[in-house]
Design an enzyme around this catalytic site. Structure first.
Site, PDB file in Angstrom:
ATOM      1  N   VAL A 326      52.107  31.176  41.802  1.00 32.22           N
ATOM      2  CA  VAL A 326      52.169  30.213  40.443  1.00 32.22           C
ATOM      3  C   VAL A 326      51.477  31.393  39.597  1.00 32.22           C
ATOM      4  O   VAL A 326      51.692  31.686  38.412  1.00 32.22           O
ATOM      5  CB  VAL A 326      51.507  28.870  40.217  1.00 32.22           C
ATOM      6  CG1 VAL A 326      51.361  28.524  38.899  1.00 32.22           C
ATOM      7  CG2 VAL A 326      52.392  28.012  41.032  1.00 32.22           C
ATOM      8  N   ALA A 327      50.034  31.794  39.972  1.00 32.75           N
ATOM      9  CA  ALA A 327      49.170  32.677  39.415  1.00 32.75           C
ATOM     10  C   ALA A 327      48.528  33.443  40.309  1.00 32.75           C
ATOM     11  O   ALA A 327      48.201  33.171  41.248  1.00 32.75           O
ATOM     12  CB  ALA A 327      48.669  31.906  38.234  1.00 32.75           C
ATOM     13  N   MET A 328      48.104  34.621  39.575  1.00 37.88           N
ATOM     14  CA  MET A 328      47.028  35.524  40.613  1.00 37.88           C
ATOM     15  C   MET A 328      46.157  36.204  39.618  1.00 37.88           C
ATOM     16  O   MET A 328      46.155  36.665  38.491  1.00 37.88           O
ATOM     17  CB  MET A 328      47.968  36.773  41.302  1.00 37.88           C
ATOM     18  CG  MET A 328      46.931  37.571  42.019  1.00 37.88           C
ATOM     19  SD  MET A 328      46.306  36.547  43.286  1.00 37.88           S
ATOM     20  CE  MET A 328      44.780  37.680  43.831  1.00 37.88           C
ATOM     21  N   ASN A 330      44.154  38.619  39.021  1.00 30.10           N
ATOM     22  CA  ASN A 330      43.918  40.194  39.238  1.00 30.10           C
ATOM     23  C   ASN A 330      42.815  40.224  37.760  1.00 30.10           C
ATOM     24  O   ASN A 330      42.877  39.933  36.950  1.00 30.10           O
ATOM     25  CB  ASN A 330      44.916  40.808  39.000  1.00 30.10           C
ATOM     26  CG  ASN A 330      45.939  40.767  39.919  1.00 30.10           C
ATOM     27  OD1 ASN A 330      45.647  40.907  41.311  1.00 30.10           O
ATOM     28  ND2 ASN A 330      47.297  40.342  39.867  1.00 30.10           N
ATOM     29  N   HIS A 353      42.130  27.998  35.719  1.00 33.79           N
ATOM     30  CA  HIS A 353      41.870  28.489  37.020  1.00 33.79           C
ATOM     31  C   HIS A 353      41.622  29.769  37.123  1.00 33.79           C
ATOM     32  O   HIS A 353      40.558  30.386  37.756  1.00 33.79           O
ATOM     33  CB  HIS A 353      42.798  27.715  37.893  1.00 33.79           C
ATOM     34  CG  HIS A 353      42.434  28.057  39.472  1.00 33.79           C
ATOM     35  ND1 HIS A 353      41.716  27.071  40.076  1.00 33.79           N
ATOM     36  CD2 HIS A 353      42.730  29.041  40.277  1.00 33.79           C
ATOM     37  CE1 HIS A 353      41.535  27.414  41.077  1.00 33.79           C
ATOM     38  NE2 HIS A 353      41.887  28.559  41.485  1.00 33.79           N
ATOM     39  N   GLU A 354      42.747  30.552  36.535  1.00 32.26           N
ATOM     40  CA  GLU A 354      42.355  32.119  36.735  1.00 32.26           C
ATOM     41  C   GLU A 354      41.102  32.635  35.905  1.00 32.26           C
ATOM     42  O   GLU A 354      40.353  33.687  36.328  1.00 32.26           O
ATOM     43  CB  GLU A 354      43.706  32.974  36.327  1.00 32.26           C
ATOM     44  CG  GLU A 354      44.855  32.150  37.222  1.00 32.26           C
ATOM     45  CD  GLU A 354      44.752  31.963  38.550  1.00 32.26           C
ATOM     46  OE1 GLU A 354      44.120  32.980  39.187  1.00 32.26           O
ATOM     47  OE2 GLU A 354      45.035  31.064  39.010  1.00 32.26           O
ATOM     48  N   HIS A 357      38.112  32.385  38.105  1.00 36.86           N
ATOM     49  CA  HIS A 357      38.086  33.168  39.043  1.00 36.86           C
ATOM     50  C   HIS A 357      37.223  34.436  38.654  1.00 36.86           C
ATOM     51  O   HIS A 357      36.678  35.333  39.740  1.00 36.86           O
ATOM     52  CB  HIS A 357      39.547  33.507  39.476  1.00 36.86           C
ATOM     53  CG  HIS A 357      39.838  32.857  40.700  1.00 36.86           C
ATOM     54  ND1 HIS A 357      39.253  32.589  42.024  1.00 36.86           N
ATOM     55  CD2 HIS A 357      40.954  32.189  40.971  1.00 36.86           C
ATOM     56  CE1 HIS A 357      40.095  31.915  42.693  1.00 36.86           C
ATOM     57  NE2 HIS A 357      41.044  31.540  42.203  1.00 36.86           N
ATOM     58  N   GLU A 376      38.127  29.751  46.011  1.00 36.97           N
ATOM     59  CA  GLU A 376      38.795  28.548  45.411  1.00 36.97           C
ATOM     60  C   GLU A 376      38.086  27.336  45.151  1.00 36.97           C
ATOM     61  O   GLU A 376      38.542  26.714  44.166  1.00 36.97           O
ATOM     62  CB  GLU A 376      40.204  28.482  46.611  1.00 36.97           C
ATOM     63  CG  GLU A 376      40.964  29.799  46.671  1.00 36.97           C
ATOM     64  CD  GLU A 376      41.668  30.180  45.297  1.00 36.97           C
ATOM     65  OE1 GLU A 376      41.558  29.576  44.449  1.00 36.97           O
ATOM     66  OE2 GLU A 376      42.058  31.202  45.279  1.00 36.97           O
TER      67      GLU A 376
END
EC number: 3.4.11.-
Length: 723
Positions: A326-328, A330, A353-354, A357, A376
């Protein structure tokens, strides 16, 4: 610029060599890495890359700036991959006063004569630098997801003496590098490529210490076909028109898996003072309208909670549906699948959420994949604190209830004694750590962090602790004991009370017990949103059918939030197969309405249709699969179709739609379809299956638990989480 930004280099013009630093503690042992990272300090890496989409090949020159932690190491061992072919290795002593390396490509002139392979990129030697000398190397098998590359070093190498290793290579059919033909993009105009390094794929992108325990700064120069926009997860980027190359620099240390690249027909639009979205031209207006102003709101909320945002810009690039997750997260450049754009609430949660991170995962990273919850679980907790500050507690409790429902569903399927339900998972040698990507990592990890916040009695005090934790450990990698020791030091009164040893809730038990979380959060603040869901579900499962239909018609779910409708459908899905008369009444009440909603809603209703063999709505299943190219919206339906009486229908739809699917996805669906089929019925190359494609024998990244067991009923629906 790089010489000024890189903390390990000395400024030009300095007169004396820097004092020798004390030995650093070796990185935590990572069984997923073949490297000798514990013997070296990686100061910086330079990448020179040329993208060759027609050949689906990446050509690279890698310069590793290192120093040995002990004298006379015999060899440097790096993580690599069979898809990566090493052409040469060389050694060069680093000058006492490092200067900025030339950021230009150098190509050998092939001269006249027969056509030769394209030359490899290389960095010219800096003026005054020692000439490089060739090194011997060998590649050995390691696991099914990588190889070990051993480079012999000069015998006289001193401890803490800076040196460089220069590697020239090509990478073809690499699991980290996803090449897309134009027809697999929305615009169908230009080729597209992106990388996905999590967890251990980037060893096929460039040789590296592919472990989250090792971080370094990096710079890159990328040459791409004319008209193709290149982006990387970097704090600085420029396009040098006269050289036809893009330059990038990441000034903060990051682990190898967070080095990411994307290139294609991408255009930008600003959505805030430090954010922009990148997308294909036809998607850009939608992406801009949905996120304009919102990202800055989320970043500001996160900064109030956890301290300044460290990465400069926060940009987002929307990738074609072939993006495998779904998403990363980076750094500086979140990758997110464009399919999520139509599901507003899921888009909000995934981006937040990203954002979280940026503090938990990118700045402070788990040192081994066995403790992925440190990234996570903390990011999920921070995400929910941000949503509470921005959208209120009721919405956060609804989303949490939805995810915890999925956690318990997964637990029933795996069993409470499943070893992957531990927070500290024992990763056996040879097992791909991507297999540990499951909801326990997120939701059980979140429940433990939430429990810690309750011990201190005040969420804001716990925010203060997390802010201090990030400040202490930023740009390093940690183990669980670092977090827990910091927690008890920050709250000495709790340490005096021995809260880590409370019967049944011991910290050690949280980390190493299988099964559900030892405690779950109080979600009563979301009851105004969850109570109607429970009431409607009870109507359909407990009331006589005629009364259920009459009562349900008075409840207008079109006014519900997406997470409410998804939670309701998940409950029905868990109870499937349902009596046929119930499915018929559900279809009469909801089918047309749900068909007009977003994909997260539609796929759940269609799974109910499939699991209940409800033929009148199969045309909706066909239409949905004909319009979807994403793993998360195709795999769950094919899994369900192939576990019942509808496998022939699944085969028919697959053969009609496979040309629009990425070869990796085609191969996964082919594996699902092949289970239980006789040899004569198995999808074949003659029928145009993935077996006929040039990528058919390449490694498919093992990304989510459901991918490894297509018929296991653990679908991507249950693990549909961002990285």
């Amino acid at each position: 610029m790089a010489a000024q930004c890189c903390c390990c280099r000395k400024a030009p013009g300095a007169e004396a060599a820097p004092a020798r630093p004390p030995p650093e503690p070796p990185p935590a042992l990572d069984v997923a890495s073949a490297s000798s990272a514990q013997l070296f300090r990686l100061r910086h890496l330079q990448l020179g890359l040329e993208l060759r989409p027609e050949a689906r090949e990446l050509a690279g020159c890698l310069v590793l700036e290192l120093c040995a932690l002990r004298p006379a190491p015999r060899a440097l061992v790096l993580d690599a991959h069979p898809a990566l072919r090493l052409h040469s290795a060389a050694f060069r002593r680093a000058p006492a006063a490092a200067t900025e390396p030339p950021c230009a490509f150098a190509f050998a002139d092939p001269g006249p004569g027969p056509a030769l392979p394209p030359p490899l990129p290389s960095f010219p030697e800096a003026p005054g630098a020692e000439p490089s000398c060739p090194l011997a190397f060998r590649v050995d098998p390691f696991t099914d997801y990588g190889s070990s590359l051993t480079v012999t070093l000069p015998s006289e190498l001193e401890a803490h003496q800076p040196f460089q290793v220069i590697l020239r290579y090509t990478s073809t059919d690499a699991p980290a590098i996803w090449w897309l033909d134009p027809e697999l993009t929305y615009g169908s105009a230009k080729p597209f490529v992106f990388t996905q390094g999590h967890s251990v794929c980037n060893r096929s992108f460039f040789p590296c210490f592919d472990t989250p325990a090792v971080k370094c700064t990096y710079s890159a120069v990328v040459k791409a076909p004319l008209g193709v926009q290149v982006l990387m997860s970097a704090t600085q980027s420029t396009y040098v028109e006269e050289e036809g190359v893009y330059r990038f620099h990441m000034e903060h240390p990051v682990p190898a898996y967070l080095v990411a690249l994307v290139a294609g027909d991408l255009q930008p639009a600003d959505i805030g003072p430090r954010s922009r979205v990148w997308a294909e031209p036809c998607l850009l207006p939608t992406a801009t309208s949905k996120l304009s102003g919102a990202v800055e709101q989320w970043l500001s909320a996160a900064e109030r909670l956890y301290g300044p945002y460290m990465w400069g810009r926060y940009d987002i690039v929307f990738l074609p549906p072939s993006f495998p997750i779904v998403a990363m997260e980076n750094p500086c450049l979140t990758f997110i699948i464009s399919s999520i754009l139509e599901s507003d609430e899921f888009l909000v949660i995934d981006v937040i959420h990203e954002v979280a991170h940026s503090w938990f995962g990118n700045a402070v990273t788990n040192a081994t994949w066995e403790e992925m919850w440190l990234s996570e679980g903390l990011a999920t907790y921070a995400q929910r604190r941000i949503t509470t500050e921005t959208y209120g507690a009721a919405f956060t409790c609804l989303e949490t209830a939805f995810r915890l429902d999925a956690l318990h569903r997964q637990m029933k399927l795996l069993g409470e004694d499943s070893p992957v339900s531990k927070l500290q998972v024992k990763l056996e040698p040879g097992v791909n750590p991507s297999h540990l990507m499951n909801l326990f990592t997120y939701e059980k990890g979140y429940c433990f962090v939430y429990y810690l916040s309750q011990l201190c009695g005040d969420p804001q005090r716990f925010d203060d602790f997390l802010r201090a934790y990030v400040e202490k450990y930023k740009f390093t990698s940690v183990v669980a004991q670092d977090l827990l020791d910091s927690f008890l030091s920050f709250f000495p009164e709790l340490k005096e009370q021995s809260v880590d040893c409370r019967a049944g809730l011991e910290f050690e038990r949280w980390l190493n017990a299988t099964g559900p979380p030892l405690a779950e959060p109080d979600l009563s603040q979301g009851s105004s949103l969850t109570r109607p869901v429970e009431a409607l579900f009870q109507l359909w499962t407990a009331e006589p059918l005629d009364q259920a239909a009459a009562s349900a018609s008075a409840i207008d779910i079109s006014k519900w939030r997406t997470f409410q409708t998804a939670l309701f459908l998940d409950r029905l899905l868990d109870g499937s197969p349902l009596p046929q008369e119930v499915v018929m009444s559900l279809s009469k009440c909801y089918s047309s309405l749900l068909d007009s909603m977003n994909a997260e809603i539609r796929i759940r209703w269609l799974q109910i249709v499939v699991r209940n063999d409800y033929y009148p709505d199969l045309h909706r299943v066909r239409r949905f699969l004909e319009s979807q190219m994403s793993r998360m919206y195709t795999i769950p339906l094919y899994e369900d179709l192939c576990t019942g009486a509808l496998k022939s229908f699944a085969l028919e739809v697959f053969y009609q739609t496979q040309g629009r699917l990425h070869p990796n996805l085609r191969r996964t669906i082919q594996q699902i379809l092949s289970q239980g089929l006789g040899p004569s019925a198995e999808p074949s190359a003659e029928q145009g299956s993935a077996g006929a494609d040039s990528e058919a024998d390449t490694d498919t990244p093992a990304l989510l638990l459901g991918d490894e067991a297509p018929s296991s009923a653990i679908s991507l629906r249950d693990v549909n989480v961002s990285a």
